[in-house]
Design a protein around this motif. Structure first.
Motif, PDB file in Angstrom:
ATOM      1  N   THR A 155       1.227  -0.969  -0.113  1.00  0.00           N
ATOM      2  CA  THR A 155      -0.018  -0.135   0.441  1.00  0.00           C
ATOM      3  C   THR A 155       0.975   1.145  -0.286  1.00  0.00           C
ATOM      4  OG1 THR A 155      -1.587  -1.354   1.078  1.00  0.00           O
ATOM      5  CG2 THR A 155      -1.879   1.363   0.859  1.00  0.00           C
ATOM      6  N   PRO A 172      -3.694   2.946  -3.932  1.00  0.00           N
ATOM      7  CA  PRO A 172      -3.590   2.293  -2.746  1.00  0.00           C
ATOM      8  C   PRO A 172      -4.741   1.298  -2.385  1.00  0.00           C
ATOM      9  CG  PRO A 172      -2.391   4.781  -2.626  1.00  0.00           C
ATOM     10  CD  PRO A 172      -2.846   4.590  -3.391  1.00  0.00           C
ATOM     11  N   PHE A 232      -4.250  -2.714  -1.731  1.00  0.00           N
ATOM     12  CA  PHE A 232      -4.817  -2.960  -0.184  1.00  0.00           C
ATOM     13  C   PHE A 232      -6.173  -3.831  -0.627  1.00  0.00           C
ATOM     14  CE2 PHE A 232      -4.552  -2.982   4.444  1.00  0.00           C
ATOM     15  CZ  PHE A 232      -6.338  -3.123   4.658  1.00  0.00           C
TER      16      PHE A 232
END
Lengths: 142, 500, 341
Positions: free
Chosen positions: A95, A116, A120
């Motif tokens: 991330t 990100p 994730f």
């Protein structure tokens, strides 16, 4: 390209030489095929080395230098990804490095936040929860 | 022989598929199976292993529809990732990306996907039909293929290395030999002696196929995207209608119908022989497509035949692999080994008595393979236009996602962090090979088949002595191999003579 | 008077308090039970998903969850016949008792042989319980011309199929050849697994093998057993003689004992080194109850798996015995298994 090919062939030849020596200590059954493959590979690498050496080389241009710089940066980022995973684990490391990469290469904050999050979700929700694959947590958190 | 018992079994087995609960299960399993296939490091086998606990206490028909549906389409999912983002979902899908990804780069992702869906969907169906027809003769076929025959089948796969390489023969030879050497890392099967492990326990089992495939094919392309910053498809490339492109790809399979059927048959034969593996099927299919093509020089640059060949063989193989599993209780592939576990959990013993006592279930499974492949095809066609949009995403946005996916895929195959390090380390070798013109497909085929070839060579010599190649089927395979390998050089020689 | 009475009362009160605090037998178990409640326990399997060890783990997991009141997650870590997962478990697992493993068979024997890749000491694992100890027999194909051991002995060069000499069955193949005097026998090594071995025997590519009784349990099995290659007769095959009943050479007796002890731990539930004795004792108690749980037993039976539980103490004892052989005996064992064939 000529110099790079020369270097590659030389490295292959030296590796084959080292592998040949190591393989001699193996039991006969275990070394039969590898010895043949290593010998052939060493001979062909040597031949390619000589052939490439005899060729004329090209001068490197500005474009080549620019490409080289971009390659080194890319290689550094790739290593960065691996280090991030090793130190911080998949969920946090990927991330953060994704955020760093996108922020460095794109203007604004929108994609630096969205990518990100996607990473994730893929990592934690996709692999860890749905696929029940417990992911590495990172050296710093062990 | 078709008698009233057989007809009753067919009716019972096939009609079971059309109950609402079964259809819903199949639909959901196909979607999940496709997703499993797309993700590198997880496969149809992982799908089955995860689903097996849910089948405890389930009705056997429902249990097998769940397992077989997801498994049947997982390789299709793997090929989607191969074509669109050059990330092989599993080892056998690596053959598809050789021409699939170049087609995507040329803006023809829809056509590549259309050809893949059709070839794999139809290949799965046809392989299943062949499965059904061969049930009475499965035992003699499986018995006929011993270690010498397996060895020569693998040699046939290796011989296609000759056709995979480009004009630089020395570089092709180096790539192939390096691949073979990488295959020797780890325990030597016969002596259990560790080779080239550098004293580590990690390398005792050799280099895993998913990390290797990612390292050789996927990571260098991701690096290329990071360097250029541009999307997979150049922005200047004309945007084509996805549905028209998909339809064009479907028609391609019918244009090359002979190739498709031959590759399905090759896949079935490879599938029937336990121990040879799915990788052999896809690479044999690719090699056969190239050697019989009118334009072999275009392979590796976006020739649709380079998709039809491996996809037809790969999915045809699963029908073949099901055969010894059901009829003998001997799994024809690693996926079938997991399915065998599921049979035992249900209290059903595959083998000669299975076909006598559970013929209706056999037909349900056969029907599931057919329907799941068709359903998978339809779902993929509907989802393709959305999936293709990925190819137009800017490089600097796509690249970190791809690299993350590759890292997760490398880790998931064995839950091993070392696999991640290996993947990215080996990727630099692959990058050097890419830049210097050393064929990576050739390297990969050498790696995939080298270990198998050594194993079966060793067993053949130990069991039969040095005259092991004199069995009838071995001699036939040797002859087919020699003919396949010499077709291209002979044609070239004739053309040169004519022009001079 | 009052103060001495008061002092006595205080002393008595203190003694009772100390007694209650120090000697309450329920507290350690309650502590252990509450330790596991709500936690996540990783159950490592050193093989790929779908195999019998993996299925066993996935059946055990929900049963453990019920008794420990925690979540049990099965983690696969395959490679090198279980060596990779075992090494990782031994060297990298936390010592908090929240990581367990189902060990592969033959670990003590692999350690005794000094097999390449062994990076563990079996004596340091916490042996919670043996789940299953396989019983192996010398088997030929049903369609083969071999009806007895003498038929094999008459062959010029009997061929024995094996995956590798360091697999759990590998040493037992060699033991069978040596102990039963099958002269001029040759090992055909390198088969990927029992499936390929079965096919090889059916094709008469090889003549016999030693493998698990799971291959001969069914009526339509392709294999026929000739002798049980274990210390005692198998209750499922009471008519088959066991190895010690045959006339075996005295020099092989010691080797036979070593191999049997080395495989005695079977498939066991273990903790990594360093886990406290209290936790091991607690886990032994809980696992013993799990292994008798009717739901678990029924699920194992339905999955066609075998279950012959052995206590953790007994398992640890057999491991200890396997690894305390004299250097001469170990050298003999290594020569036989690793060099002679």
């Amino acid at each position: 390209m000529r110099e790079k090919n020369l270097l590659f062939c030389l490295v292959v030849f030296l590796c084959m030489a080292a592998a040949f020596v190591a393989t001699l200590s193996y039991p006969p059954d275990a070394r039969f095929f590898p010895i043949i493959v290593i010998s052939l590979c060493g001979v062909v690498a040597l031949w390619e080395l000589v052939k490439t050496y005899r060729q004329k080389g090209e001068k490197s241009s500005e474009t080549d230098k620019g490409y080289r710089r971009r390659f080194i940066l890319t290689a550094a980022w790739t290593v960065g990804f691996v280090l991030a995973i090793g130190l911080l684990g998949f969920n946090i490391g990927l991330t953060l490095i994704t955020f760093a990469y996108v922020k460095t290469h794109e203007k604004g904050w929108r994609w630096a936040v969205i990518m990100p999050i996607i990473t994730f979700v893929m990592s934690y929700v996709g692999f860890e929860i749905l696929l029940q694959t417990p992911l590495y947590e990172g050296l710093l958190f062990l | 022989m078709i008698d009233s018992v057989m007809i009753a079994s067919i009716i019972k087995g096939v009609s079971a598929l059309f109950q609402p609960m079964i259809m819903l299960t199949m639909f959901l399993a196909v979607i999940v199976g496709l997703i499993f296939g797309i993700l590198p490091g997880v496969s149809g086998m992982t799908f089955m292993a995860l689903m097996i606990p849910f089948t405890f206490g389930m009705d056997p028909f429902l249990a097998f529809v769940l397992l077989v549906s997801g498994y049947a389409v997982s390789s299709t999912g793997g090929s989607i990732a191969s074509i669109l983002i050059n990330v092989p979902g599993d080892g056998p899908s690596a053959a598809t990306l050789l021409d699939g990804f170049p087609m995507t780069q040329q803006g023809k992702a829809g056509r590549a996907l259309g050809a893949m869906f059709t070839a794999s969907g139809l290949g799965g169906v046809e392989g299943t039909v062949v499965l059904a027809l061969l049930i009475p003769v499965v035992i003699p076929i499986v018995m006929a293929f011993g270690s010498p025959e397996c060895f020569f089948l693998i040699v046939m796969g290796l011989s296609f290395i000759v056709s995979l390489g480009n004009e630089a023969k020395a570089k092709g030879a180096i790539a192939a030999l390096l691949g073979l050497l990488v295959a020797f890392v780890g325990y030597h099967d016969a002596t259990a002696f560790p080779r080239y492990t550098f004293g580590t326990a990690y390398l005792l089992d050799g280099i895993e196929i998913v990390p290797c495939a990612l390292a050789i094919f996927a990571v260098p392309e991701a690096m290329s995207i990071m360097i250029s910053g541009s999307a997979i498809v150049d922005q200047r490339t004309v945007r084509r209608s996805a549905s028209a492109d998909l339809w064009e790809g479907t028609k391609d399979v019918f244009r090359h119908w002979g190739l498709h059927i031959r590759c399905v048959v090759l896949g079935v034969i490879v599938g029937i022989v336990p121990g040879v593996g799915g990788h052999v099927a896809s690479w044999v299919g690719y090699g056969h497509a190239k050697t019989t093509s009118k334009h072999p020089e275009t392979f590796g640059h976006g020739n649709v035949e380079g998709i039809i060949g491996p996809e037809s063989a790969m999915n045809g193989k699963e029908g073949g692999a099901m055969l010894p599993t059901l009829a003998l209780g001997i799994p024809g592939s690693s996926g079938m080994a997991v399915l065998l576990g599921a049979f035992l959990i249900q209290g059903i013993q595959p083998g000669p008595t299975f076909l006598r006592d559970h013929l209706d279930l056999a037909w349900t499974i056969t029907g599931t393979l057919v329907l799941a492949n068709v359903l998978g095809m339809l779902i993929c066609f509907l989802a393709a236009p959305t999936l293709i949009k990925v190819t137009r995403v800017r490089g600097h946005l796509l690249a970190p996602f791809l690299v993350s996916l590759m890292a997760l895929g490398a880790y998931s195959s064995r839950n091993s962090l070392e696999d991640v390090f290996l993947t990215f380390g080996l990727a630099f070798l692959a990058w050097a090979m890419r830049q210097l013109g050393y064929s990576r497909p050739v390297f990969f085929v050498g790696y995939v088949l080298g270990g198998l070839a050594e194993r079966y060579f060793g067993i053949s010599v130990m069991a039969h002595g040095w005259k092991f190649f004199l069995t009838p089927i071995s001699l036939i395979i040797i002859a087919v191999t020699i003919v396949s390998v010499s077709i291209e050089p002979v044609i070239k020689y004739r053309k040169r003579r004519k022009s001079s | 008077m009052k103060s001495s009475l008061f002092g006595k009362y205080c002393t008595l009160l203190a003694m009772v308090t100390v007694f209650l605090l120090g000697a309450n037998p329920a507290e350690p178990a309650e502590d252990m039970a509450s330790f596991y409640q709500g936690k996540v326990v990783r159950l490592v399997v050193a093989s790929s998903p779908g195999g019998s060890t993996d299925i066993n783990a996935r059946l055990l997991a929900p049963a453990l969850e019920r008794y420990l009141k925690c979540t049990v997650v099965v983690v696969n870590k395959a490679g090198a016949g279980g060596m990779v997962g075992t090494n990782d478990f031994y060297n990298s697992s936390p010592k908090d008792g929240l990581t367990l493993m189902i060990s592969m068979e033959g670990l003590p024997l692999a350690q005794a042989l000094g097999a390449a890749g062994v990076r563990f000491d079996c004596r340091k694992f916490g042996w919670i319980a043996g789940l299953y100890k396989d019983s192996r027999s010398l088997q030929v194909a049903v369609g083969s011309p071999y009806k007895s051991l003498d038929d094999l002995r008459k062959l010029k060069q009997p061929k024995a199929a094996v995956t590798s000499v360091t697999s759990p069955a590998g040493p037992q193949v060699i033991l069978a050849i040596e102990a039963l005097n099958i002269e001029n026998a040759k090992l055909v090594k390198g088969y990927p697994g029992s499936t390929e071995i079965k096919l090889a025997l059916m094709r008469l590519e090889a003549d016999f093998t030693v493998q698990s009784k799971s291959h001969i349990m069914r009526k339509d099995s392709f294999m026929r057993p000739l002798i049980t290659v274990e210390e005692e007769r198998d209750p499922d095959f009471p008519d088959l003689p066991a190895l010690p009943e045959m006339k075996i050479k005295p020099e092989i007796t010691k080797v036979m004992e070593l191999i049997m002890k080395g495989n005695a731990s079977g498939r066991a539930l273990i903790t990594p080194p360093g886990v406290s004795n209290e936790k091991i004792a607690f886990l032994r108690k809980v696992t013993a109850a799990v292994l008798k749980d009717p739901d678990y037993v029924a699920s194992v039976k339905k999955a066609d798996l075998f279950s012959n539980p052995i206590s953790g103490e007994k398992t640890a004892e057999s491991v200890e015995k396997a690894l305390t052989a004299t250097p001469e005996d170990l050298e003999k064992l290594r020569f036989l298994i690793l060099k002679k064939y």
